[in-house]
Design a protein around this motif. Structure first.
Motif, mmCIF file in Angstrom:
data_model
loop_
_atom_site.group_PDB
_atom_site.id
_atom_site.type_symbol
_atom_site.label_atom_id
_atom_site.label_comp_id
_atom_site.label_asym_id
_atom_site.label_seq_id
_atom_site.Cartn_x
_atom_site.Cartn_y
_atom_site.Cartn_z
ATOM 1 N N LYS A 115 47.755 38.028 53.815
ATOM 2 C CA LYS A 115 47.912 39.479 53.871
ATOM 3 C C LYS A 115 46.720 40.169 53.213
ATOM 4 O O LYS A 115 46.335 39.833 52.093
ATOM 5 C CB LYS A 115 49.207 39.890 53.167
ATOM 6 N N PRO A 116 46.113 41.150 53.898
ATOM 7 C CA PRO A 116 44.945 41.825 53.324
ATOM 8 C C PRO A 116 45.336 42.752 52.169
ATOM 9 O O PRO A 116 46.428 43.329 52.163
ATOM 10 C CB PRO A 116 44.391 42.629 54.504
ATOM 11 N N ASP A 117 44.441 42.869 51.213
ATOM 12 C CA ASP A 117 44.646 43.781 50.084
ATOM 13 C C ASP A 117 43.964 45.101 50.436
ATOM 14 O O ASP A 117 42.754 45.272 50.251
ATOM 15 C CB ASP A 117 44.046 43.171 48.818
ATOM 16 N N LEU A 118 44.732 46.044 50.971
ATOM 17 C CA LEU A 118 44.171 47.317 51.430
ATOM 18 C C LEU A 118 43.871 48.240 50.246
ATOM 19 O O LEU A 118 44.557 48.183 49.211
ATOM 20 C CB LEU A 118 45.150 48.002 52.388
ATOM 21 N N VAL A 142 38.392 54.955 49.032
ATOM 22 C CA VAL A 142 37.641 54.442 47.895
ATOM 23 C C VAL A 142 37.591 52.918 48.016
ATOM 24 O O VAL A 142 38.627 52.249 47.967
ATOM 25 C CB VAL A 142 38.303 54.841 46.567
ATOM 26 N N GLY A 143 36.414 52.374 48.193
ATOM 27 C CA GLY A 143 36.278 50.928 48.331
ATOM 28 C C GLY A 143 35.842 50.555 49.732
ATOM 29 O O GLY A 143 35.446 51.397 50.549
ATOM 30 N N ASP A 144 35.942 49.257 50.036
ATOM 31 C CA ASP A 144 35.497 48.753 51.337
ATOM 32 C C ASP A 144 36.416 49.238 52.456
ATOM 33 O O ASP A 144 37.638 49.271 52.307
ATOM 34 C CB ASP A 144 35.472 47.225 51.336
ATOM 35 N N THR A 145 35.809 49.586 53.563
ATOM 36 C CA THR A 145 36.595 50.000 54.732
ATOM 37 C C THR A 145 36.645 48.901 55.792
ATOM 38 O O THR A 145 37.241 49.092 56.850
ATOM 39 C CB THR A 145 35.992 51.276 55.350
ATOM 40 N N THR A 146 36.006 47.774 55.508
ATOM 41 C CA THR A 146 36.102 46.603 56.385
ATOM 42 C C THR A 146 36.549 45.419 55.530
ATOM 43 O O THR A 146 35.878 45.057 54.559
ATOM 44 C CB THR A 146 34.762 46.282 57.059
ATOM 45 N N ILE A 147 37.684 44.853 55.897
ATOM 46 C CA ILE A 147 38.286 43.780 55.105
ATOM 47 C C ILE A 147 38.463 42.557 56.001
ATOM 48 O O ILE A 147 38.990 42.668 57.113
ATOM 49 C CB ILE A 147 39.649 44.221 54.542
ATOM 50 N N THR A 148 38.026 41.406 55.523
ATOM 51 C CA THR A 148 38.133 40.164 56.299
ATOM 52 C C THR A 148 39.081 39.195 55.596
ATOM 53 O O THR A 148 38.952 38.946 54.386
ATOM 54 C CB THR A 148 36.757 39.500 56.464
#
Length: 235
Positions: free
Chosen positions: A30-33, A18-24
């Protein structure tokens, strides 16, 4: 008439993030998965939202950046996202180092400089310096030397501040400790020995004289006694 009905529990048939599957993200952040996934079930029932447990991931700290796949599980189903990490950038190159030296001695300029990066890293990067002519440090004073550090293809100007001082003339610590003269020590020893011998000889001489005086006194006393007896007989 009876009918046996076996009800088997439904199994997860698939899951979708649920949500974006590509995070920059930038290096060091630290990325917010995504936290949840939509799960479909084998019985055709209503989809449900299930929490995602992600695998350990620390590539977001990479100074060079890159693109990475992160996997996780939701209701036993594998899900994944792509994390793009932007390379770290240079925030600061330490400059203005102070270098001391003495007259006639070439200053020792640093071979590396400290570089601070946007992700929090601090690295040592090579530094190059202009040639320092000998007359620059031929007398006391100060001067500067230009240099540069090349980091990720970019040049950063450097400057070293050199202070030239007179060489130390040396203090008392360089002077040898005085030692007594062997000849004087020997003379003092011999003098003491001779004095001791002379004192001993005088003592023996005094004792001999004392003995002679005692003998003379005794002889005089005997002579006096004999004279007295003779005189008494005559009368």
């Amino acid at each position: 008439m009876s009918v046996n009905v076996t009800i088997r529990s439904a199994k997860a048939a698939g899951a979708k993030v649920v949500g974006d599957t590509t995070i920059t993200v930038d290096s060091g952040k630290k990325p917010d998965l995504p936290k949840d996934a939509t799960v479909t079930w084998s019985d055709g029932g209503k989809d449900s939202t299930e929490a995602i447990t992600w695998d350990a991931f620390d590539k977001w700290q990479s100074r060079d950046g890159g693109e990475f796949t992160v996997n996780g599980k939701a209701a036993g189903q594998t899900v994944s996202v792509t994390v793009k990490v932007n390379a770290a950038t240079v925030k600061l190159v330490e400059d203005g180092v102070d270098i001391p030296t003495t007259v006639g001695k070439s200053p020792q300029l640093p071979k590396t400089v400290k570089v601070h990066w946007s992700n929090g890293d601090i690295t040592d990067e090579p530094a190059t310096w202009s040639t320092v002519p000998a007359d620059s440090y031929a007398k006391a004073g100060s001067f500067s030397v230009e240099g540069k550090a090349t980091v990720n293809g970019a040049d950063y100007a450097l400057k070293a501040n050199v202070t030239v001082r007179e060489a130390s003339a040396g203090g008392n610590e360089n002077k040898p400790n005085p030692t007594p003269s062997p000849n004087k020590t020997q003379v003092a020893t011999n003098t003491g020995t001779n004095a001791s011998k002379q004192s001993s000889q005088l003592s023996r001489t005094g004792a001999a004289i004392g003995g002679i005086v005692a003998v003379v006194v005794i002889l005089v006393a005997i002579a006096g006694a004999v004279f007295y007896l003779k005189t008494k007989r005559t009368h």
